[in-house]
Design a protein around this motif. Structure first.
Motif, PDB file in Angstrom:
ATOM      1  N   VAL A  21       0.859  -1.185   0.000  1.00  0.00           N
ATOM      2  CA  VAL A  21       0.000   0.000   0.000  1.00  0.00           C
ATOM      3  C   VAL A  21       0.893   1.232   0.000  1.00  0.00           C
ATOM      4  O   VAL A  21       1.876   1.298   0.746  1.00  0.00           O
ATOM      5  CB  VAL A  21      -0.938   0.016   1.213  1.00  0.00           C
ATOM      6  N   CYS A  22       0.553   2.195  -0.843  1.00  0.00           N
ATOM      7  CA  CYS A  22       1.345   3.417  -0.917  1.00  0.00           C
ATOM      8  C   CYS A  22       0.947   4.364   0.214  1.00  0.00           C
ATOM      9  O   CYS A  22      -0.249   4.564   0.477  1.00  0.00           O
ATOM     10  CB  CYS A  22       1.136   4.107  -2.272  1.00  0.00           C
ATOM     11  N   HIS A  23       1.952   4.946   0.829  1.00  0.00           N
ATOM     12  CA  HIS A  23       1.749   5.899   1.911  1.00  0.00           C
ATOM     13  C   HIS A  23       2.393   7.225   1.517  1.00  0.00           C
ATOM     14  O   HIS A  23       3.213   7.297   0.605  1.00  0.00           O
ATOM     15  CB  HIS A  23       2.370   5.379   3.208  1.00  0.00           C
ATOM     16  N   ILE A  24       2.006   8.276   2.232  1.00  0.00           N
ATOM     17  CA  ILE A  24       2.495   9.608   1.901  1.00  0.00           C
ATOM     18  C   ILE A  24       3.996   9.688   2.162  1.00  0.00           C
ATOM     19  O   ILE A  24       4.522   9.078   3.107  1.00  0.00           O
ATOM     20  CB  ILE A  24       1.727  10.675   2.719  1.00  0.00           C
ATOM     21  N   ASN A  25       4.688  10.423   1.314  1.00  0.00           N
ATOM     22  CA  ASN A  25       6.132  10.560   1.440  1.00  0.00           C
ATOM     23  C   ASN A  25       6.497  11.450   2.622  1.00  0.00           C
ATOM     24  O   ASN A  25       5.666  12.220   3.122  1.00  0.00           O
ATOM     25  CB  ASN A  25       6.718  11.142   0.148  1.00  0.00           C
ATOM     26  N   HIS A  26       7.756  11.353   3.029  1.00  0.00           N
ATOM     27  CA  HIS A  26       8.167  12.122   4.196  1.00  0.00           C
ATOM     28  C   HIS A  26       8.481  13.570   3.853  1.00  0.00           C
ATOM     29  O   HIS A  26       8.482  14.429   4.732  1.00  0.00           O
ATOM     30  CB  HIS A  26       9.397  11.473   4.831  1.00  0.00           C
ATOM     31  N   THR A  27       8.715  13.878   2.577  1.00  0.00           N
ATOM     32  CA  THR A  27       9.021  15.256   2.188  1.00  0.00           C
ATOM     33  C   THR A  27       7.766  16.120   2.301  1.00  0.00           C
ATOM     34  O   THR A  27       6.769  15.873   1.619  1.00  0.00           O
ATOM     35  CB  THR A  27       9.550  15.295   0.748  1.00  0.00           C
ATOM     36  N   ASN A  28       7.803  17.107   3.165  1.00  0.00           N
ATOM     37  CA  ASN A  28       6.673  18.027   3.420  1.00  0.00           C
ATOM     38  C   ASN A  28       5.422  17.306   3.916  1.00  0.00           C
ATOM     39  O   ASN A  28       4.331  17.878   3.900  1.00  0.00           O
ATOM     40  CB  ASN A  28       6.319  18.824   2.154  1.00  0.00           C
ATOM     41  N   GLY A  29       5.563  16.076   4.345  1.00  0.00           N
ATOM     42  CA  GLY A  29       4.392  15.332   4.802  1.00  0.00           C
ATOM     43  C   GLY A  29       3.780  15.904   6.064  1.00  0.00           C
ATOM     44  O   GLY A  29       2.556  15.937   6.224  1.00  0.00           O
ATOM     45  N   LEU A  30       4.626  16.374   6.991  1.00  0.00           N
ATOM     46  CA  LEU A  30       4.115  16.918   8.246  1.00  0.00           C
ATOM     47  C   LEU A  30       3.361  18.219   8.018  1.00  0.00           C
ATOM     48  O   LEU A  30       2.296  18.448   8.620  1.00  0.00           O
ATOM     49  CB  LEU A  30       5.281  17.131   9.216  1.00  0.00           C
ATOM     50  N   ILE A  76      14.602  11.211   7.972  1.00  0.00           N
ATOM     51  CA  ILE A  76      15.276  12.501   7.847  1.00  0.00           C
ATOM     52  C   ILE A  76      16.571  12.523   8.654  1.00  0.00           C
ATOM     53  O   ILE A  76      17.618  13.035   8.190  1.00  0.00           O
ATOM     54  CB  ILE A  76      14.331  13.634   8.305  1.00  0.00           C
ATOM     55  N   SER A  77      16.548  11.955   9.860  1.00  0.00           N
ATOM     56  CA  SER A  77      17.770  11.951  10.686  1.00  0.00           C
ATOM     57  C   SER A  77      18.849  11.063  10.083  1.00  0.00           C
ATOM     58  O   SER A  77      20.053  11.380  10.175  1.00  0.00           O
ATOM     59  CB  SER A  77      17.433  11.478  12.106  1.00  0.00           C
ATOM     60  N   THR A  78      18.463   9.970   9.434  1.00  0.00           N
ATOM     61  CA  THR A  78      19.453   9.108   8.782  1.00  0.00           C
ATOM     62  C   THR A  78      20.079   9.790   7.585  1.00  0.00           C
ATOM     63  O   THR A  78      21.293   9.666   7.330  1.00  0.00           O
ATOM     64  CB  THR A  78      18.790   7.789   8.356  1.00  0.00           C
ATOM     65  N   GLU A  79      19.259  10.534   6.843  1.00  0.00           N
ATOM     66  CA  GLU A  79      19.807  11.277   5.709  1.00  0.00           C
ATOM     67  C   GLU A  79      20.730  12.394   6.175  1.00  0.00           C
ATOM     68  O   GLU A  79      21.737  12.688   5.522  1.00  0.00           O
ATOM     69  CB  GLU A  79      18.668  11.853   4.870  1.00  0.00           C
ATOM     70  N   ALA A  80      20.392  13.013   7.294  1.00  0.00           N
ATOM     71  CA  ALA A  80      21.225  14.112   7.798  1.00  0.00           C
ATOM     72  C   ALA A  80      22.501  13.609   8.461  1.00  0.00           C
ATOM     73  O   ALA A  80      23.534  14.305   8.445  1.00  0.00           O
ATOM     74  CB  ALA A  80      20.418  14.953   8.786  1.00  0.00           C
ATOM     75  N   ASP A  81      22.458  12.415   9.045  1.00  0.00           N
ATOM     76  CA  ASP A  81      23.621  11.852   9.734  1.00  0.00           C
ATOM     77  C   ASP A  81      23.865  10.442   9.203  1.00  0.00           C
ATOM     78  O   ASP A  81      23.380   9.454   9.773  1.00  0.00           O
ATOM     79  CB  ASP A  81      23.367  11.832  11.238  1.00  0.00           C
ATOM     80  N   PRO A  82      24.596  10.293   8.122  1.00  0.00           N
ATOM     81  CA  PRO A  82      24.822   8.960   7.541  1.00  0.00           C
ATOM     82  C   PRO A  82      25.582   8.018   8.461  1.00  0.00           C
ATOM     83  O   PRO A  82      25.508   6.792   8.289  1.00  0.00           O
ATOM     84  CB  PRO A  82      25.647   9.273   6.271  1.00  0.00           C
ATOM     85  N   LEU A 108      20.903  -4.491  13.979  1.00  0.00           N
ATOM     86  CA  LEU A 108      21.494  -3.163  13.831  1.00  0.00           C
ATOM     87  C   LEU A 108      20.546  -2.186  13.131  1.00  0.00           C
ATOM     88  O   LEU A 108      20.675  -0.970  13.303  1.00  0.00           O
ATOM     89  CB  LEU A 108      22.806  -3.259  13.043  1.00  0.00           C
ATOM     90  N   ALA A 109      19.605  -2.724  12.358  1.00  0.00           N
ATOM     91  CA  ALA A 109      18.662  -1.854  11.643  1.00  0.00           C
ATOM     92  C   ALA A 109      17.506  -1.404  12.520  1.00  0.00           C
ATOM     93  O   ALA A 109      16.767  -0.483  12.139  1.00  0.00           O
ATOM     94  CB  ALA A 109      18.116  -2.587  10.418  1.00  0.00           C
ATOM     95  N   ARG A 110      17.312  -2.000  13.663  1.00  0.00           N
ATOM     96  CA  ARG A 110      16.184  -1.641  14.526  1.00  0.00           C
ATOM     97  C   ARG A 110      16.307  -0.211  15.050  1.00  0.00           C
ATOM     98  O   ARG A 110      15.291   0.400  15.400  1.00  0.00           O
ATOM     99  CB  ARG A 110      16.102  -2.617  15.690  1.00  0.00           C
ATOM    100  N   GLU A 111      17.508   0.301  15.120  1.00  0.00           N
ATOM    101  CA  GLU A 111      17.686   1.677  15.586  1.00  0.00           C
ATOM    102  C   GLU A 111      17.326   2.699  14.510  1.00  0.00           C
ATOM    103  O   GLU A 111      17.208   3.888  14.820  1.00  0.00           O
ATOM    104  CB  GLU A 111      19.134   1.880  16.030  1.00  0.00           C
ATOM    105  N   LEU A 112      17.172   2.248  13.283  1.00  0.00           N
ATOM    106  CA  LEU A 112      16.915   3.168  12.170  1.00  0.00           C
ATOM    107  C   LEU A 112      15.448   3.232  11.767  1.00  0.00           C
ATOM    108  O   LEU A 112      15.054   4.166  11.062  1.00  0.00           O
ATOM    109  CB  LEU A 112      17.751   2.754  10.952  1.00  0.00           C
TER     110      LEU A 112
END
Length: 499
Positions: A208-217, A318-324, A347-351
């Motif tokens: 199912v498609c969901h709204i993107n995170h860009t400007n979603g809020l 957004i935080s993952t993109e800002a802090d790789p 290790l992915a559970r934190e992301l």
């Protein structure tokens, strides 16, 4: 994929430069740039990314939640068809209930569409599909956004209607009706158009498609939560008023005697009576509207839960993109293990948001349809369908005698018969009916139009006596008034009056 197709990236990653950005949701790629002796290389995780961040079988569990929406849609359709076909005595239908059920039905359609279309989540090896590259994505995302907005708006109008009835003693009329229809469907349509044009929908997890995170809020979640919060505040004010009325009735329920004078205090009795009347009025409204109140609270709770989870997902992205550097341990594990994700899932559970929370959100959304049927539907709907099928498929042919239409002297048996027939006509006897060419016709005994007796609350027509030359006139039209003291003896004889 061969090493040449992967580019310079190790397994399981793909080099971004190999795949053009001419389709799909390019911003949905999970990529990181690394420095190498030959320069910077951007490597991307294979699509869909949720297959690498969650355990095996996660997609199958999301599809199970989609099938739960099928059952919920059947229950919702039963409720809507009952509102449409059955008489109101069986359904107690109301436009607020019908529109809320329609909004929930749109949300359920979003999860049913992928079950029939079997969409492909990825445009290529690293790019997920979006509403422009997948028709199924466009429809499922649009149904989800529009249905969520419609459910919240009609919950808001239901809460406002209950608030006006209890707190202000205002019965919503035509103005409220047309305003609710205009804003209840207009605002979701406008919000859908803005969300699709400014943000868009794509495959983030599941089918199912969901709204993107860009400007979603700013475009979707913020306004949606604002109306949900307004509904919750209105509902809270209504509950607070009910508690205040109840407590006031308890405080005013004291002896109505003035101790200083020894006489009854009529003002105290009036206050007690007024408080008790308010309590009875509130109790009556709550008794009639408790189902609607429960639906309002449940839908608002689900919307808030749904919004909090997806906003958390957006914040993680957004935080993952800002802090790789947050994702480097997990990506390094995937590289060193050769793509064996079972060794790196911890290790992915934190992301990402926990898998159990996402499944809980999907199940809660599916349960919305069952809540609507349980709280807005009634057992009388089932009885209404049984009665409908009985009357439709087992009709009883009844014989009606001509004597059943004979006019009775009892006003309760009065019938609106034809008024053209003369009042002296009578029902033909069986012997006369056999001799008449119209042996089955019945001559009605309805009085003339001026002789009808009113049994339905209307003002009866005045019938002038046959020997009367007067007509009813008001006292001011020349009749005798109360202040006139003239008597017949003072007028003289008829001969004198004539002269």
């Amino acid at each position: 994929m061969t090493t040449t197709q992967r580019g310079l990236c190790p397994a399981p990653f793909y080099q971004e430069d190999i795949f053009p950005s001419n389709g799909g949701f390019v911003s949905g790629r999970f990529c990181q740039t690394s420095s190498t002796p030959i320069g910077n290389i951007t490597c991307c995780l294979p699509c869909p990314a949720s297959d690498w961040t969650y355990s095996d079988g996660f997609i199958q569990r999301t599809e199970a939640a989609n099938w739960l929406n099928v059952a919920a849609m059947v229950a919702t359709m039963f409720c809507l068809l009952s509102f449409l076909i059955l008489p109101v005595k069986w359904t107690h239908r109301h436009y607020l209930s019908i529109c809320l059920a329609l909004g929930v039905g749109f949300m359920e359609l979003a999860f049913i569409v992928p079950l029939g279309s079997k969409p492909e989540q990825c445009f290529n090896a690293i790019t997920p599909n979006d509403m422009r590259s997948s028709t199924s994505c466009a429809f499922s995302g649009a149904f989800l956004l529009f249905g969520g907005w419609a459910a919240v708006m009609w919950v808001f109008w239901r809460a406002l209607s209950l608030h006006l009835q209890i707190c202000w003693e205002v019965i919503p009329g035509n103005t409220f009706f047309y305003s609710a229809l205009a804003f209840g469907w207009g605002i979701p349509a406008i919000a859908l158009a803005l969300s699709l044009s400014l943000t868009g929908v794509s495959y983030r997890f599941g089918t199912v498609c969901h709204i993107n995170h860009t400007n979603g809020l700013q475009v979707f979640w913020g306004p949606l939560l604002a109306f949900a919060a307004a509904s919750l505040i209105i509902q809270g004010i209504t509950f607070g008023y009910c508690i205040q009325v109840y407590v006031k009735s308890l405080l005013d329920d004291d002896p109505t005697t003035d101790v200083s004078s020894g006489l009854p205090s009529y003002s105290g009795s009036v206050r007690t009576r007024t408080a008790r009347q308010a309590v009875r009025r509130v109790q009556k409204v709550i008794q009639l509207q408790w189902r609607g109140v429960a639906v309002v609270l449940i839908i608002i709770a689900e919307v808030i839960f749904f919004a909090v989870v997806f906003v958390s997902m957006d914040n993680n992205t957004i935080s993952t993109e800002a802090d790789p550097d947050k994702a480097r341990p997990w990506l390094r594990c995937l590289r060193d293990s050769g793509g064996r994700k079972a060794e790196c899932v911890h290790l992915a559970r934190e992301l990402v948001v926990k898998e159990s929370i996402i499944l809980a959100v999907l199940v809660c959304l599916a349960l919305s349809g069952f809540w609507v049927v349980l709280l807005l539907g009634r057992w009388s709907m089932v009885l209404g369908w049984i009665d409908l099928f009985k009357r439709r498929f087992s009709r009883q042919h009844e014989f009606v005698s001509a004597d059943a239409r004979r006019l009775s002297s009892d006003p309760r048996t009065y019938e609106m018969l034809n008024s053209v027939t003369s009042p002296q006509t009578a029902v033909k006897t069986p012997e006369r009916a056999a001799m008449s060419p119209n042996s089955l016709s019945v001559t009605q005994m309805s009085p003339g139009i001026d002789q009808k007796i009113d049994y339905f609350g209307r003002e009866a027509r005045y019938q002038s006596p046959a020997t009367s030359f007067s007509s009813p006139r008001p006292p001011s039209a020349g009749g005798w008034t109360r202040d006139r003291t003239t008597t017949f003896s003072s007028l003289g004889s008829p001969k004198e009056l004539k002269e």
